[in-house]
Write a protein that holds these residues in place. Structure first.
Motif, PDB file in Angstrom:
ATOM      1  N   ILE A 744      43.673 -22.964 -14.897  1.00  0.00           N
ATOM      2  CA  ILE A 744      43.579 -24.418 -14.765  1.00  0.00           C
ATOM      3  C   ILE A 744      42.312 -24.796 -14.004  1.00  0.00           C
ATOM      4  CG2 ILE A 744      44.662 -26.421 -13.670  1.00  0.00           C
ATOM      5  CD1 ILE A 744      47.385 -25.068 -14.312  1.00  0.00           C
ATOM      6  N   ASP A 745      41.992 -24.027 -12.964  1.00  0.00           N
ATOM      7  CA  ASP A 745      40.785 -24.302 -12.183  1.00  0.00           C
ATOM      8  C   ASP A 745      39.541 -24.195 -13.061  1.00  0.00           C
ATOM      9  OD1 ASP A 745      39.414 -24.992  -9.958  1.00  0.00           O
ATOM     10  OD2 ASP A 745      39.750 -23.150  -8.847  1.00  0.00           O
ATOM     11  N   VAL A 746      39.485 -23.175 -13.910  1.00  0.00           N
ATOM     12  CA  VAL A 746      38.336 -23.010 -14.805  1.00  0.00           C
ATOM     13  C   VAL A 746      38.223 -24.202 -15.746  1.00  0.00           C
ATOM     14  CG1 VAL A 746      37.386 -21.640 -16.691  1.00  0.00           C
ATOM     15  CG2 VAL A 746      38.333 -20.490 -14.675  1.00  0.00           C
ATOM     16  N   ILE A 747      39.348 -24.607 -16.314  1.00  0.00           N
ATOM     17  CA  ILE A 747      39.332 -25.730 -17.252  1.00  0.00           C
ATOM     18  C   ILE A 747      38.862 -27.001 -16.564  1.00  0.00           C
ATOM     19  CG2 ILE A 747      40.799 -27.190 -18.699  1.00  0.00           C
ATOM     20  CD1 ILE A 747      42.513 -24.660 -19.228  1.00  0.00           C
ATOM     21  N   ASP A 748      39.328 -27.214 -15.340  1.00  0.00           N
ATOM     22  CA  ASP A 748      38.916 -28.412 -14.602  1.00  0.00           C
ATOM     23  C   ASP A 748      37.422 -28.404 -14.302  1.00  0.00           C
ATOM     24  OD1 ASP A 748      41.431 -29.509 -14.570  1.00  0.00           O
ATOM     25  OD2 ASP A 748      41.974 -28.683 -12.596  1.00  0.00           O
ATOM     26  N   ARG A 749      36.843 -27.194 -14.110  1.00  0.00           N
ATOM     27  CA  ARG A 749      35.416 -27.117 -13.768  1.00  0.00           C
ATOM     28  C   ARG A 749      34.528 -27.215 -15.006  1.00  0.00           C
ATOM     29  NH1 ARG A 749      36.140 -28.190  -8.522  1.00  0.00           N
ATOM     30  NH2 ARG A 749      37.797 -26.863  -7.700  1.00  0.00           N
ATOM     31  N   LEU A 750      35.125 -26.998 -16.217  1.00  0.00           N
ATOM     32  CA  LEU A 750      34.329 -26.963 -17.453  1.00  0.00           C
ATOM     33  C   LEU A 750      34.853 -28.007 -18.431  1.00  0.00           C
ATOM     34  CD1 LEU A 750      34.130 -23.080 -17.886  1.00  0.00           C
ATOM     35  CD2 LEU A 750      32.403 -24.575 -16.897  1.00  0.00           C
ATOM     36  N   PRO A 751      34.501 -29.257 -18.230  1.00  0.00           N
ATOM     37  CA  PRO A 751      34.993 -30.324 -19.124  1.00  0.00           C
ATOM     38  C   PRO A 751      34.578 -30.123 -20.575  1.00  0.00           C
ATOM     39  CG  PRO A 751      33.201 -31.133 -17.717  1.00  0.00           C
ATOM     40  CD  PRO A 751      33.589 -29.786 -17.193  1.00  0.00           C
ATOM     41  N   GLU A 752      33.547 -29.326 -20.799  1.00  0.00           N
ATOM     42  CA  GLU A 752      33.083 -29.121 -22.168  1.00  0.00           C
ATOM     43  C   GLU A 752      34.096 -28.347 -23.024  1.00  0.00           C
ATOM     44  OE1 GLU A 752      30.894 -26.014 -19.537  1.00  0.00           O
ATOM     45  OE2 GLU A 752      31.592 -28.096 -19.401  1.00  0.00           O
ATOM     46  N   LEU A 753      35.154 -27.807 -22.381  1.00  0.00           N
ATOM     47  CA  LEU A 753      36.179 -27.102 -23.146  1.00  0.00           C
ATOM     48  C   LEU A 753      37.006 -28.065 -23.986  1.00  0.00           C
ATOM     49  CD1 LEU A 753      37.347 -24.507 -20.479  1.00  0.00           C
ATOM     50  CD2 LEU A 753      35.873 -24.111 -22.455  1.00  0.00           C
ATOM     51  N   GLY A 754      36.953 -29.342 -23.657  1.00  0.00           N
ATOM     52  CA  GLY A 754      37.534 -30.389 -24.503  1.00  0.00           C
ATOM     53  C   GLY A 754      39.027 -30.294 -24.692  1.00  0.00           C
ATOM     54  N   SER A 755      39.466 -30.707 -25.880  1.00  0.00           N
ATOM     55  CA  SER A 755      40.897 -30.814 -26.156  1.00  0.00           C
ATOM     56  C   SER A 755      41.591 -29.460 -26.128  1.00  0.00           C
ATOM     57  CB  SER A 755      41.114 -31.482 -27.522  1.00  0.00           C
ATOM     58  OG  SER A 755      40.471 -30.723 -28.536  1.00  0.00           O
ATOM     59  N   LYS A 756      40.882 -28.423 -26.542  1.00  0.00           N
ATOM     60  CA  LYS A 756      41.497 -27.089 -26.538  1.00  0.00           C
ATOM     61  C   LYS A 756      41.821 -26.651 -25.116  1.00  0.00           C
ATOM     62  CE  LYS A 756      40.972 -22.589 -28.741  1.00  0.00           C
ATOM     63  NZ  LYS A 756      40.083 -21.700 -29.519  1.00  0.00           N
ATOM     64  N   GLY A 757      40.885 -26.931 -24.232  1.00  0.00           N
ATOM     65  CA  GLY A 757      41.129 -26.600 -22.834  1.00  0.00           C
ATOM     66  C   GLY A 757      42.248 -27.444 -22.250  1.00  0.00           C
ATOM     67  N   ALA A 758      42.283 -28.721 -22.592  1.00  0.00           N
ATOM     68  CA  ALA A 758      43.317 -29.603 -22.071  1.00  0.00           C
ATOM     69  C   ALA A 758      44.700 -29.153 -22.540  1.00  0.00           C
ATOM     70  CB  ALA A 758      43.041 -31.037 -22.503  1.00  0.00           C
ATOM     71  N   TYR A 759      44.784 -28.728 -23.808  1.00  0.00           N
ATOM     72  CA  TYR A 759      46.059 -28.271 -24.353  1.00  0.00           C
ATOM     73  C   TYR A 759      46.545 -27.025 -23.602  1.00  0.00           C
ATOM     74  CZ  TYR A 759      49.461 -26.319 -27.601  1.00  0.00           C
ATOM     75  OH  TYR A 759      50.590 -25.784 -28.161  1.00  0.00           O
ATOM     76  N   LEU A 760      45.633 -26.072 -23.383  1.00  0.00           N
ATOM     77  CA  LEU A 760      45.989 -24.852 -22.663  1.00  0.00           C
ATOM     78  C   LEU A 760      46.408 -25.180 -21.229  1.00  0.00           C
ATOM     79  CD1 LEU A 760      46.217 -21.803 -22.374  1.00  0.00           C
ATOM     80  CD2 LEU A 760      43.744 -21.714 -21.961  1.00  0.00           C
ATOM     81  N   LYS A 761      45.706 -26.084 -20.620  1.00  0.00           N
ATOM     82  CA  LYS A 761      46.026 -26.495 -19.249  1.00  0.00           C
ATOM     83  C   LYS A 761      47.443 -27.053 -19.176  1.00  0.00           C
ATOM     84  CE  LYS A 761      44.475 -29.843 -15.744  1.00  0.00           C
ATOM     85  NZ  LYS A 761      43.404 -30.816 -15.400  1.00  0.00           N
ATOM     86  N   GLN A 762      47.820 -27.905 -20.128  1.00  0.00           N
ATOM     87  CA  GLN A 762      49.158 -28.484 -20.128  1.00  0.00           C
ATOM     88  C   GLN A 762      50.215 -27.411 -20.341  1.00  0.00           C
ATOM     89  OE1 GLN A 762      49.875 -31.753 -19.303  1.00  0.00           O
ATOM     90  NE2 GLN A 762      51.901 -30.806 -19.139  1.00  0.00           N
ATOM     91  N   GLN A 763      49.929 -26.445 -21.210  1.00  0.00           N
ATOM     92  CA  GLN A 763      50.868 -25.347 -21.439  1.00  0.00           C
ATOM     93  C   GLN A 763      51.141 -24.582 -20.141  1.00  0.00           C
ATOM     94  OE1 GLN A 763      49.108 -22.994 -24.685  1.00  0.00           O
ATOM     95  NE2 GLN A 763      51.024 -23.381 -25.794  1.00  0.00           N
ATOM     96  N   LEU A 764      50.077 -24.309 -19.420  1.00  0.00           N
ATOM     97  CA  LEU A 764      50.226 -23.539 -18.194  1.00  0.00           C
ATOM     98  C   LEU A 764      50.960 -24.333 -17.130  1.00  0.00           C
ATOM     99  CD1 LEU A 764      46.704 -21.870 -18.046  1.00  0.00           C
ATOM    100  CD2 LEU A 764      48.846 -20.881 -18.866  1.00  0.00           C
TER     101      LEU A 764
END
Length: 793
Positions: A744-764
């Protein structure tokens, strides 16, 4: 036979010998007062003036005359029996006494030739004491014959026993102040006699100096009845001999008798001639004398000698109190220096001959400069204990259990030399180092029962006393007298010896700057049962703060290592046990964890201290999008789990994995010898990419070490004082170093991950919610979650 020997010896202490010993004592007292007060006119060849007195008078008189008295009597007994003996000064500020006596016997001038045995030398001796650019007011590393810092109140007796272990023939005379005796470590140290082997070890002669007062309060042991005091020490297993009074002539006779009895008893215990079925009851001396003995009876109408007023500087002599100059002169002349020193300022020959010569002088005893006696350990090849790692993470192992076999081999290889011991407060087996008991035992002289394990009168392990203070003090005394050792402890409870570590680190720092002091073996800590694996002990056993405390000390003294697996632990401990004049702190786990590096890779990694784990990274063809760093076994596990999740769900993300085993690598090269240059640091961590750092201890420690670096995009996860009796995984969740939070920390630091990152973040986040519900329902029964792939699989 013993009584006859003592009676005959006391006849030898003729009135003439009493006269000479008293004169020597007066000379030591005169030098002590001179050190505290005088800047000039050392022999009082002219009337004392205010200009002859130091502008700022600092020092401690109260304990000094008693210690001078003890020293002259120990000199006599050393000469008579040709004893190998040295002196530990336990009272906080006995510096004037020991410096003065070491000067009188000639040891000081041997080390510092500019401080000559004449009037000019006396002037330098006096001026340097508690003076800018000079020496401290307590016994210090600068004092020949000392292994104990005067500021280490409470540890003198444990240092004495540490020096005596494996030193047959040595007697350590340890003067214990009655204020010092009230400290917890010293009060416990009286029980060290249950561990001393009379055949293979030396002896400790405690001399409890009862002068009645601390800074402004009476001391407990001086205010209890004689019968109670004697019962206390007999109950602790000692045979006390009392010397009490204030008349010098009578006290010399009584002290000579007590010292004679004690030494004869020690020699008979050693020879076995009086050995019974039980353990020996070693002798000790209890000296009761006035505080500030022979000093001014009163100052400005206020009683001084025999009161707390004599604790520090008895007479204030300065521009505001010029009338005290005459009183100081009268006091110093009461010692009759013209009867003690010749016209040139040298001690009279008839008095000088009372002191031992050569290495028998307590200020020149080789044991007090342990590096002179130090020999390298015989080190077996640690590689023979390598864990066979074919694929990183493909095998489980218990790191300290693997290390235990290496410690066993080291113990066996050095048994004939008797220069290596394992110390710990009843935790050697708990920390999985039990393999050592295949070749040795716990040393133990008290009674044994049928079901006891590994207890024997002789053994290389000292872990049967539940006192971190004693283990630390024993080990320090052992190292300072030229031997090697390792201290294993639970990580949380090593905090008990914070101040002892500090003093030892300061000792190493100062002695490293003294050319005549030889380097000693490093003090090696192995901290196991650490913060991240406390399944049943819980919050009380969770404190990684010793690391923060350690790195505050001088960079050329301290080293901190966090090996991620067993092979790295073997390599690190081999290095630490070969090293000199450091404090090495190694943190390792004892529970089964994945093993990452084969032995050759581990050796390379530990030699470098830090490295990019290419097998876990996927940025080989360019710059990483993020740097994932870790230090410590559990943080490494969690970080690699997070990387596994990221690699699976965000395969396009370029990740660089960095493992730190030598924590001091993070500092700048200008701040620590192990530190990296800015160029090397940037080549690993980049200049601007986000760094997610998973750390074993408190997060801000990493920020402290790296604050000067160019890359400020540093985000540290570590221990945050959250814990209870729960699963290791839940503990990691509470402190936010678990794999889900890292992703989650990585996703928050890298907004360029976009929707895919947001989806993974919510799963976790959903998984974490599920986890918390499960913990609330099942508590400590919740199993460990290892739902991730091996990266190199």
């Amino acid at each position: 036979m013993e009584a006859e020997m003592i009676e005959n010896d006391l006849e030898i202490l003729s009135p003439e010998m009493v006269r000479k010993m008293n004169a020597y004592w007066r000379a030591a007292n005169y030098l002590s007062v001179g050190q505290i007060y005088l800047y000039d006119n050392p022999l009082l060849k002219e009337p004392l003036k205010l200009d002859h007195v130091k502008p700022l008078v600092v020092g401690h008189w109260g304990t000094t005359p008693g210690q001078n008295f003890i020293y002259v009597h120990l000199n006599r007994i050393i000469k008579k029996y040709d004893l190998d003996m040295f002196y530990i000064s336990g009272p906080g500020h006995g510096g004037p006494a020991i410096v003065g006596n070491v000067y009188l016997e000639g040891s000081w001038s041997d080390i510092y030739p500019n401080v000559t045995q004449d009037e000019a030398g006396l002037k330098k001796l006096f001026k340097q004491f508690s003076f800018p650019g000079g020496i401290s007011s307590h016994v210090a590393p600068t004092t020949p014959g000392s292994i104990h810092e005067g500021g280490e109140l409470g540890y003198s007796l444990s240092h004495a026993f540490g020096a005596a272990f494996d030193n047959p023939g040595l007697i350590v005379a340890c003067v214990v102040g009655d204020g010092e005796a009230e400290t917890g470590p010293l009060a416990t140290a009286w029980h060290s006699n249950k561990f001393l082997n009379p055949i293979t070890d030396g002896a400790v002669l405690p001399i409890l100096h009862l002068n009645g007062y601390k800074i402004s309060n009476p001391t407990i042991l001086a205010r209890i009845e004689h019968e109670e005091l004697e019962q206390f020490y007999r109950g602790c297993g000692w045979t006390p001999y009392f010397v009490e009074g204030d008349d010098p002539e009578t006290m010399h006779i009584l002290m000579a008798e007590a010292v004679e009895k004690a030494v004869v008893e020690i020699l008979e215990i050693r020879s076995g001639s009086n050995r019974t079925t039980g353990r020996p009851r070693w002798p000790m001396i209890i000296l009761r004398s006035p505080k500030g003995w022979t000093g001014p009876k009163e100052v400005d109408g206020v009683p001084n000698e025999g009161t707390f007023n004599s604790h520090q500087v008895p007479i204030l002599v300065d521009a505001d109190h010029p009338q005290h100059v005459q009183q100081l002169e009268n006091w110093m002349r009461s010692y009759k220096p013209e009867e003690l020193f010749d016209e040139n300022g040298a001690l009279l020959a008839e008095l000088k001959e009372l002191a031992p010569t050569g290495d028998r002088r307590m200020g020149s005893n080789p044991h007090t400069n342990g590096g002179m006696l130090l020999h390298d350990l015989h080190m077996p090849d640690f590689r023979t204990h390598a864990v066979d790692v074919v694929v990183p993470g493909g095998i489980m192992g218990q790191d300290t259990m693997v290390l235990g076999k290496f410690i066993r081999d080291i113990t066996k290889a050095n048994q004939s030399e008797r220069n290596f011991r394992v110390f710990g407060p009843d935790e050697t087996i708990s920390n999985l180092l039990g393999a050592v008991f295949e070749v040795t035992n716990r040393q133990w002289e008290a009674r044994q029962e049928t079901n006891d394990e590994f207890l024997a009168p002789r053994g290389e392990v000292l872990d049967s006393m539940l006192s971190e203070h004693q283990c630390q003090g024993w080990l320090e005394g052992y190292l300072l007298t030229g031997r090697h050792g390792v201290f294993n402890s639970y990580e949380a409870f090593i905090r008990i010896v914070d101040s002892m570590f500090s003093q030892h680190a300061k000792w190493l720092k100062v002695t490293s700057e003294l050319p005549w002091r030889r380097d000693i073996a490093s003090l090696n800590y192995l901290l196991a049962s650490h913060v991240w694996q406390q399944d049943h002990n819980g919050f009380t056993h969770q404190d990684p703060g010793f690391l923060d405390h350690v790195i505050n000390k001088k960079a050329d003294i301290v080293r901190v290592y966090l090996p991620p697996d067993a092979n790295c632990l073997l390599s690190i401990m081999d290095h630490c046990l070969r090293s000199r004049h450091y404090v090495n702190v190694v943190v390792a786990g004892k529970h089964a964890l994945p093993q990452w590096l084969d032995m050759q890779s581990a050796i390379i990694h530990c030699t470098e201290g830090i490295g990019i784990w290419q097998w876990a990274s996927n940025d080989q063809d360019g710059e990483p999008d993020v740097v994932m760093a870790c230090a410590g076994d559990t943080p490494t596990l969690e970080l690699l789990a997070a990387v596994s999740i990221l690699r699976e769900h965000l395969p396009e993300l370029k990740i660089r994995v960095v493992n730190v085993v030598d924590l001091m690598k993070l500092q700048s090269a200008s701040e620590h010898p192990h530190g990296m240059s800015d160029a090397d640091y940037d080549s690993i961590f980049t200049k601007n990419k986000h760094i997610i750092f998973n750390f074993h201890g408190y997060p801000w420690l990493i920020h402290r070490l790296t604050y000067r670096r160019a890359n400020r995009n540093l985000h540290v996860r570590g221990y945050k004082e959250e814990g209870t009796i729960t699963t290791p995984f839940d503990l990691r969740v509470q402190n936010e170093i678990d794999r889900f939070n890292l992703v989650i920390d990585v996703i928050d630091r890298l907004p360029e991950l976009g929707s895919k990152g947001a989806y993974l973040k919510q799963q976790l986040k959903d998984k974490l919610i599920e986890h918390k519900i499960y913990v609330n329902q099942h508590g400590k029964d919740m199993p460990e979650i290892l739902n991730w792939k091996w990266i190199a699989g």
